[in-house]
Design a protein around this motif. Sequence first.
Motif, short mmCIF file in Angstrom:
data_model
loop_
_atom_site.label_atom_id
_atom_site.label_comp_id
_atom_site.label_asym_id
_atom_site.label_seq_id
_atom_site.Cartn_x
_atom_site.Cartn_y
_atom_site.Cartn_z
N ASP A 1 -11.19 6.28 -4.09
CA ASP A 1 -11.61 6.24 -2.81
C ASP A 1 -12.59 5.07 -2.46
N ASN B 1 -0.28 13.77 -7.42
CA ASN B 1 -1.05 15.00 -6.76
C ASN B 1 -1.39 16.10 -7.55
N LEU C 1 -8.50 -0.41 -5.81
CA LEU C 1 -9.29 -0.48 -4.38
C LEU C 1 -8.77 0.68 -3.47
N ILE C 2 -7.46 0.95 -3.69
CA ILE C 2 -7.10 2.03 -2.88
C ILE C 2 -6.89 3.37 -3.58
N VAL C 3 -6.70 3.12 -4.93
CA VAL C 3 -6.58 4.58 -5.69
C VAL C 3 -7.80 5.30 -5.59
N TRP D 1 -6.54 -5.47 -10.36
CA TRP D 1 -7.48 -4.72 -9.69
C TRP D 1 -7.08 -3.90 -8.24
N SER D 2 -6.43 -4.84 -7.37
CA SER D 2 -6.34 -4.37 -5.96
C SER D 2 -5.75 -3.04 -5.44
N TRP E 1 2.59 6.94 -5.16
CA TRP E 1 2.35 7.43 -6.27
C TRP E 1 1.19 8.39 -6.50
N MET E 2 0.28 8.19 -5.45
CA MET E 2 -0.87 9.24 -5.36
C MET E 2 -0.42 10.39 -5.08
N TRP E 3 0.85 10.68 -4.17
CA TRP E 3 1.26 11.68 -3.71
C TRP E 3 2.07 12.26 -4.92
N LEU F 1 0.33 4.91 -2.05
CA LEU F 1 0.29 6.11 -1.60
C LEU F 1 1.44 6.87 -2.25
N VAL G 1 0.97 -1.35 -0.05
CA VAL G 1 0.05 -0.11 -0.08
C VAL G 1 0.88 1.29 -0.05
#
Lengths: 309, 293
Positions: free
Chosen positions: A246, A138, A242-244, A238-239, A133-135, A131, A127
């Motif tokens: 919301d 951003n 699930l995080i990316v 796919w998992s 990569w989400m940052w 996170l 996870v």
Amino acid sequence: MAKASSPKKMSSMRKSEALMGYLFIAPWLIGFLVFVAGPMIFSLYSSFTNYDGAFTMDWVGLSNYRRLFTTDQYFMISLKNTLYFAVFAVPIGVAVGVVSAVLLNQDIPFQRFFRTVFYLPKILTGVAVILLWMWVFNPQAGIVNTFLRFIGVDNPPLWFAAPEWSKPALIIMSAWGAAGGMLVYLAGLQGIPKQLYEAAEIDGATGARQFFKITLPLLSPTIFFKLVTGINGALQYWSTALIVSDGGNGGPSYSTLFYGLRMWKVAFTESRMGYASAMAWVLLFMTLIVTAIQFYVSNKWVYYEGERR
Amino acid sequence: MASVNMDHSELTRSRRAKTLRTWLWKGFVVLLLLAISAFIVFPVLWMLSTSLKANEQVMVYPPVWIPKPLVWANYAKAWTVVPFTRYTINTALYAFAVVIGTILSNSLAAYGFARLRFPGKNVLFMILLSTMMIPGMVTMIPQYVLYAKLGWVGTYLPLIVPSFFASAFFTFMLRQFFLGLPEELMEAARIDGANEGWIWWKIAMPLSKPALATVAIWSFEGAWNDYVGPVLYLTDEKLYTLQIGLALFRSQSDIYWQYIMAASVVVMIPVVVIYAVFQDYFVEGAAVSGIKG
């Protein structure tokens, strides 16, 4: 000595060896029956029912399957999203792996350092990396959009917040991870006899020609192996979504609703276990068909040393 | 060959041209590798940098790469907002149990397939290989139903018990390794009256440390990083793992990226350390089995 004893003794030794054999493989055999074969039979049966995970389990024939292919728009959306991801992520992943391996196989300074850096994405997982990569992506303050604004892009993409950019972001993420895949190709490259290149050198073959006529053909079994496993992996991707997205809603605008995520929601959020089981079996058949096609086509391009053609 | 007809100066000139070309090529390769390395490393540096920033510096433009001051307190803060200590203990115990189960069950099955003769072995091995093709999602739903019937949902049992029943991938990998062990040693032990259990534990296992280390690392990594399994089966907050904790933390504090990155760094560290420590074993084991990279 045991070998010289009577045939009757031999056969009893054989019997005890067989017994030991079954005992040794028992952990796998029991696990296979209890956690794979049994559940699969149950799953196949429930795909023909309206099983809700609790009390209802009525036979509905083919209606789950019929619904999937006729009226279920989410099924089609999730299938398209998954194919979109597979079509880009798999070839890019293979190309990144092969190119990285060829570069890292050259006789250059700092080779060990570079190999460690390239393997880094394989070690950083879970996870936390999602996170990260989400940052990075951003829209306001992420490093990607900062860079894009710096080079003059006024309205950089919103990435995970925009339906048309969420999948490209996921594909870039997977390309980053694919750099670590070079290890397998590197092993393949080191198995290619040096004399082939020396002979080609003497014949005056250029570097590019050597790459296409020696390196690629001799690497093709490895590439084929990675293609088969890569496509199967992409079909089950796919998992991360699930995080990316919301709470795993598959957004924005269902752009990250991958096949598995849709199945997960149908089974565990909506408790429609029978319908989700039908989805699982459709996926299994798609996997088998795609793999069979790859094996069929592989005769035309995969080169096995020592094979007569 | 062309060079036979060259005089001395021509020969050195062509040699020089060749070394020049080699150097240009090497320079090009190194530059390219540097560029790709930057692409690989930048996101990680960005994470580390963010994790040490004061709140005012997180969102500024142009971005700050070396935070001033370095706010180490972010780590302490991130760690206490969510009960990460408890989650760490949970995750470590879970991963430890999975590693033990995976090593024992897969090495037993692999030894059976590699070293013993019994009727139906080839058919069973073919079945084992073909199960690698089955997508995990196909068995996920019926397995959940099974564990629900057993009353295991809400406990760690669905996550740990299956690892004590060998999986196709690791059994196949260890079998390949066991096939390469010298038969003489085992035959000698058999003549001395040793049974197969003794040979497995005292001969095959000690000789297979690289392969077993590889299995241990991968199964540890798998359990440590698993998110879907724990999210599906764990319902009590006290039992949550680090991965669930991280995901929850993100959805609760979406704007405080310095804390999210600090927590992410800490959660990643154990896997990195294990790879670093077992590097030599791991490279050997991965090369022999040659399956995963």
